[in-house]
Design an enzyme around this catalytic site. Structure first.
Site, mmCIF file in Angstrom:
data_model
loop_
_atom_site.group_PDB
_atom_site.id
_atom_site.type_symbol
_atom_site.label_atom_id
_atom_site.label_comp_id
_atom_site.label_asym_id
_atom_site.label_seq_id
_atom_site.Cartn_x
_atom_site.Cartn_y
_atom_site.Cartn_z
ATOM 1 N N THR A 75 0.862 -1.141 -0.019
ATOM 2 C CA THR A 75 -0.115 0.003 0.082
ATOM 3 C C THR A 75 1.025 1.219 -0.023
ATOM 4 O OG1 THR A 75 -1.647 -1.101 1.304
ATOM 5 C CG2 THR A 75 -1.825 1.097 1.169
ATOM 6 N N GLY A 114 2.583 -3.184 8.542
ATOM 7 C CA GLY A 114 2.770 -3.617 10.074
ATOM 8 C C GLY A 114 4.382 -4.004 10.086
ATOM 9 N N GLU A 116 -5.997 -5.362 3.128
ATOM 10 C CA GLU A 116 -5.943 -6.346 2.248
ATOM 11 C C GLU A 116 -7.391 -6.073 1.283
ATOM 12 O OE1 GLU A 116 -3.488 -8.485 2.210
ATOM 13 O OE2 GLU A 116 -2.838 -7.178 3.841
#
Lengths: 468, 193
Positions: A139, A178, A421
């Site tokens: 992303t 993350g 996702e």
């Protein structure tokens, strides 16, 4: 034991343990899960401060400490089965995600699924032993679910046989992965591949971002934490800006597509293979929806039997709030949903493994169906679970607002599943694309297989209302 | 094949069939919406965007059908009669609740009649009463350890209030009898007023 809740248990008409076996997939699985839980909960190394009373930095620090302990203990106990690792991890970090989640759940699986044997040789043991701590950087600040819009570039230079990676705009800065902010020293970066002047679309590259011994960021890498979020306080979701970062040709994941030393490009057998890791995670999220709802309904229903409030018949003692029809109407459909999603989670896992095996055998025919099903069910179940958690919180009255109820934490830790996702509306539209395509095929007389085969039936009959 | 089956709203397999028909109809409606846009000389992309609401509804209906179907098929694997009974009640409740939430779809498509939808609403109330005695056992079956649940309200032993009080006392604000902000701000403020 509270007498109300004891009485409830005495009234049950079935064997609770037997039902647990069904949910776990058999008595052996339940036994093993409980063994793993006992290993963690009796281990003083995992005793920790209640994160509700810690600052974000303290929460991150505590979480990294527990993650490090967890890796050592998993090796010590020889726990290697992914399902067992999941159970162990969910006890070590019961509130939600942890800094090493993407290393274990995305970096490693991507390596396993998309690396060549030579790349496995080079990267696997380093990754397994956490010399490499990895994340999955897809992303971007200005681009999420619409992957073809990603702007990060990887331009092949045949002279040096290297890829040159760049974040050409502010909006192309990788944003949100993350573990990227502080924990990782490598990232699988998804970038537009350019070779010999041609763009070949998105591909995955292993990019070192920090020195493996000093942990300092490497030249051309600008990396850090994106700041506090709605939840996920333990995780260092990060940003990554690439400024002419050079990586060897062998760092492109080349199991399916390839760039030869002279820059010529070999296409993958299916364009959807690049997104294999996302499909895996989406399939897994369906089960997560069930678990979040199971937790929330457990809290709300148990509390609703302990809590007494107001009166149904004047003069009588305050009844348990679960005796109110409105409370039952709030909670029991959600309880049913938790069960439904648990079984759908089992179903998705089974389908994912079956189709993955076919893909490994070179059969890609079922990949579009898996893609559509995982996208739609991910969106459907996360939307339902997300709103359901909030209903559970509200059904606990004022105490549901307290962090001691755990419901606020379940909500904030679960909410991101509606966007990560794949943003849910976009996911639904992806599923719709497959449905409309299948519908048109059925209309043309083609025989459909799999879960959309019902579209064949709809071509020649309609159901009419009937009196019963 | 052209004979429409009778819908027995108390029969799960009948409801699965109704969900299937609803999904098929909504997919067809979405496809027709695109077709109509194309006939108005819109490009494929614009036609898609102008049909997006129908498309999302179609996907939603498809997924709902899959969930109801999977739940129903799971019942076939359950041998224990007592568990089968309680899971069947849950499955019926899930399917019926979904119908009342989206009753417009089922009514507009002619899959169910108004009396049938009303009958379902009444039946839902009966199912709630049937589930009431097993509610705690059903959540106990999820078998979520207290340390994993980490909830004072959801404790297995139900001793909520005493533990809520204990939890609150551990708040860092209670570490000292008098918080330093009193000396730093409130006391000086008082002196100035």
């Amino acid at each position: 034991m509270n007498p109300d809740i004891r009485r409830e248990r005495e009234n049950a008409s079935f064997n609770v343990n037997e039902l647990t076996f069904i949910l776990d997939g058999g008595p052996e699985k339940t036994k093993r899960r409980r063994e793993i839980e006992s290993l963690v909960f009796s281990d003083p190394d995992f005793s920790a401060e209640d994160p509700n009373f810690l600052s974000r930095s303290e929460r991150y620090d505590q979480s990294v400490r527990k993650s490090a302990q967890m890796i050592l203990k998993l090796r010590e106990y020889g726990i290697a089965d992914p399902e067992e690792i999941y159970h162990y991890k969910s006890c070590v970090h019961p509130g939600g995600p942890s800094p090493l989640d993407l290393h274990l759940a995305m970096f490693l699986p991507t390596l396993l699924n998309q690396a060549t044997p030579e790349q496995m040789e080079r990267f696997f043991m380093l990754t397994w032993n956490l010399e490499i701590i990895g994340t999955y950087a897809q992303t971007e600040m200005g681009h999420g679910t619409h992957l073809r819009g990603l702007e990060t570039t990887a331009t092949y230079d045949p002279a040096t046989q290297e890829f040159v990676l760049n974040s050409p705009t502010i909006s192309s800065i990788k944003w949100w992965p993350g573990g990227l902010g502080k924990s990782s020293n490598h990232a699988i970066v998804i970038a537009q591949l350019y070779s010999l002047g041609n763009c070949h679309g998105l591909h995955a590259f292993i990019v070192p971002i920090r020195d493996m011994s000093t942990h300092k960021s490497l030249p051309g890498i600008v990396v850090g934490d994106i700041g506090p979020k709605f939840g996920f306080s333990e995780v260092d979701n990060g940003f990554l800006k690439l400024e002419n970062v050079r990586i060897p040709r062998e760092n492109m994941l080349m199991k399916y597509s390839k760039v030869e030393p002279d820059g010529s490009y070999v296409k993958p057998p299916s364009s959807k293979l690049t997104y294999g890791t996302m499909v895996f995670v989406r399939s897994f999220i369906v089960g997560e929806s069930a678990r979040a709802l199971a937790k929330s309904t457990t809290i709300a229903i148990r509390y609703s039997t302990v809590r007494h409030q107001s009166e149904i018949r004047p003069g009588e003692p305050e009844p348990q709030i679960l005796d109110y029809q409105t409370q039952q109407y709030k909670l029991f459909p959600l309880l049913a949903t938790a069960y439904a999603f648990s079984f759908v989670g089992q179903y998705m896992t089974k389908i994912y493994h079956r189709i993955s095996e076919s893909i490994n055998d070179g059969d890609f025919s079922e990949l579009p169906e898996l893609h559509a099903l995982s996208a739609g069910l991910k969106a459907f179940t996360t939307w339902e679970a997300n709103s359901g958690i909030e209903v559970c919180r509200m059904s606990c009255g004022g105490h549901g607002y307290s962090r001691s109820s755990a419901l606020p934490d379940i909500y904030v830790e679960f909410t991101p599943t509606c966007t990560y996702e794949g943003e849910n509306t976009v996911m639904m539209l992806q599923t719709a694309r497959y449905l409309v395509k299948s519908y048109r095929q059925a209309k043309e007389g083609q025989q459909l297989s799999g879960i959309v085969s019902y579209l064949n039936e709809s071509q020649d009959r309609r159901l009419q209302p009937q009196a019963v | 094949a052209s004979q429409p089956p009778v819908v027995d709203v108390n029969d799960l397999s009948s409801l699965v069939e109704v969900y299937k028909r609803r999904a098929a109809i909504l997919v067809e409606m979405a496809a027709k919406s695109i077709q109509q846009e194309l006939q108005r000389r819109k490009s494929q992309e614009v036609a898609w965007n102008n049909s997006a609401i129908e498309l999302v509804r179609a996907s939603d209906a498809h997924c709902h059908y899959v969930v109801v179907k999977v739940f129903s098929e799971k019942l076939g694997e359950v041998g224990d009669t007592a568990i089968h009974t309680v899971l069947s009640t849950l499955a019926l409740l899930y399917a019926m609740h979904g119908i009342t939430k989206d009753s417009g779809d089922f009514l507009l498509a002619g899959l169910l009649s108004v009396p049938q939808v009303l009958q379902i609403s009444v039946r839902i109330k009966e199912l709630l009463s049937q589930l009431r005695p097993n509610a705690v056992a059903l959540v106990d079956a999820f078998d979520i350890h207290d340390k994993k649940l980490n909830s004072v309200l959801g404790r297995f032993d139900g001793n909520v209030y005493e533990n809520m009080f204990e939890w609150a006392r551990r708040s860092p604000l209670n570490a000292t009898e008098v918080h330093e902000s009193f000396h730093k701000y409130l006391k000086p403020l008082r002196a100035k007023l």
